[in-house]
Design an enzyme around this catalytic site. Structure first.
Site, PDB file in Angstrom:
ATOM      1  N   ASP A   1       0.868  -1.165   0.000  1.00  0.00           N
ATOM      2  CA  ASP A   1       0.000   0.000   0.000  1.00  0.00           C
ATOM      3  C   ASP A   1       0.913   1.226   0.000  1.00  0.00           C
ATOM      4  O   ASP A   1       2.118   1.108   0.235  1.00  0.00           O
ATOM      5  CB  ASP A   1      -0.894  -0.054   1.249  1.00  0.00           C
ATOM      6  CG  ASP A   1      -1.835   1.122   1.353  1.00  0.00           C
ATOM      7  OD1 ASP A   1      -2.435   1.505   0.327  1.00  0.00           O
ATOM      8  OD2 ASP A   1      -1.963   1.661   2.465  1.00  0.00           O
TER       9      ASP A   1
ATOM     10  N   ASP B   1      -0.089   5.087   1.245  1.00  0.00           N
ATOM     11  CA  ASP B   1      -0.285   5.956   2.407  1.00  0.00           C
ATOM     12  C   ASP B   1      -0.461   5.119   3.670  1.00  0.00           C
ATOM     13  O   ASP B   1      -1.293   4.222   3.728  1.00  0.00           O
ATOM     14  CB  ASP B   1      -1.506   6.848   2.203  1.00  0.00           C
ATOM     15  CG  ASP B   1      -1.432   7.681   0.929  1.00  0.00           C
ATOM     16  OD1 ASP B   1      -0.373   7.666   0.265  1.00  0.00           O
ATOM     17  OD2 ASP B   1      -2.426   8.336   0.584  1.00  0.00           O
TER      18      ASP B   1
ATOM     19  N   ASP C   1      -1.654  -1.013   5.911  1.00  0.00           N
ATOM     20  CA  ASP C   1      -1.952  -0.498   7.255  1.00  0.00           C
ATOM     21  C   ASP C   1      -3.415  -0.654   7.635  1.00  0.00           C
ATOM     22  O   ASP C   1      -3.829  -0.184   8.681  1.00  0.00           O
ATOM     23  CB  ASP C   1      -1.541   0.975   7.357  1.00  0.00           C
ATOM     24  CG  ASP C   1      -2.358   1.886   6.455  1.00  0.00           C
ATOM     25  OD1 ASP C   1      -2.727   1.452   5.346  1.00  0.00           O
ATOM     26  OD2 ASP C   1      -2.624   3.036   6.855  1.00  0.00           O
TER      27      ASP C   1
END
Length: 184
Positions: free
Chosen positions: A17, A19, A136
């Site tokens: 990923d 961000d 995240d």
């Protein structure tokens, strides 16, 4: 899941990923200025080590409303600088795949959907057994599950997102030791 056996010399993919995984996630969840571009601790060193150990790197990111809610121009400056900084340290990405839809649209290209990577599914040069996802959010782990690979969910300082326990050094050590990839 993939349908072909990996070729001899096939490489694992580390899907990442963007961000909250490569760079910090700002309070407004949009990296649309250079001031908001900050790297996570140890991410460059970790990716460099994994790439040098044979993993290929692919960014898979949801950018809600890119081109609608915020401009490509504001996105591209920090994004290209991020890629340039990684490249200056020897870290390159095989592909950067960006979905710009909103969750409410229910598109298969948006993680945890896998349509952005469907073109890779039958690539015999990918070792899917050693491939993994790092993100995240639980949607990143679900993406890995939907792709038939394990996933690591990073610990986050954002209490709304903090659903993981992994750090970049721990992920790197785990993968380089040949340990099984967690199935979230």
């Amino acid at each position: 899941m993939t349908t072909s056996e990996p070729a001899q010399g096939a490489k694992p993919i580390l899907f990442v990923d963007r961000d909250g995984t490569l760079i910090t996630e700002p309070a407004d969840y949009v990296v649309d200025s250079f001031e908001k571009l900050h790297f996570l601790p140890h991410v460059i060193t970790s990716l460099w080590q994994l790439q040098n150990a044979g993993w290929e790197l692919i960014i898979v990111t949801n950018q809600d409303g890119l081109g609608d809610r915020y401009s490509w121009e504001n996105f591209n400056g920090p994004h290209e600088l991020m890629l340039d900084i990684f490249a200056s340290q020897g870290v390159t990405f095989r592909e950067v795949l960006i979905d710009t839809t909103y969750a409410r649209e229910g598109k298969a290209t948006r993680k945890p959907g896998t349509a952005l990577v469907d073109h890779l599914r039958r690539d015999p040069n990918i070792d899917w057994n050693r491939s993994a996802m790092v993100g995240d959010r639980m949607s990143d782990a679900e993406f890995g599950h939907n792709l038939g690979i394990g996933a690591f969910v990073l610990s986050s300082p954002d209490p709304q997102l903090n659903c993981g326990t992994w750090t970049w050094p721990a992920i790197t050590q785990h993968l380089l030791a040949g340990n099984p990839i967690p199935q979230q």
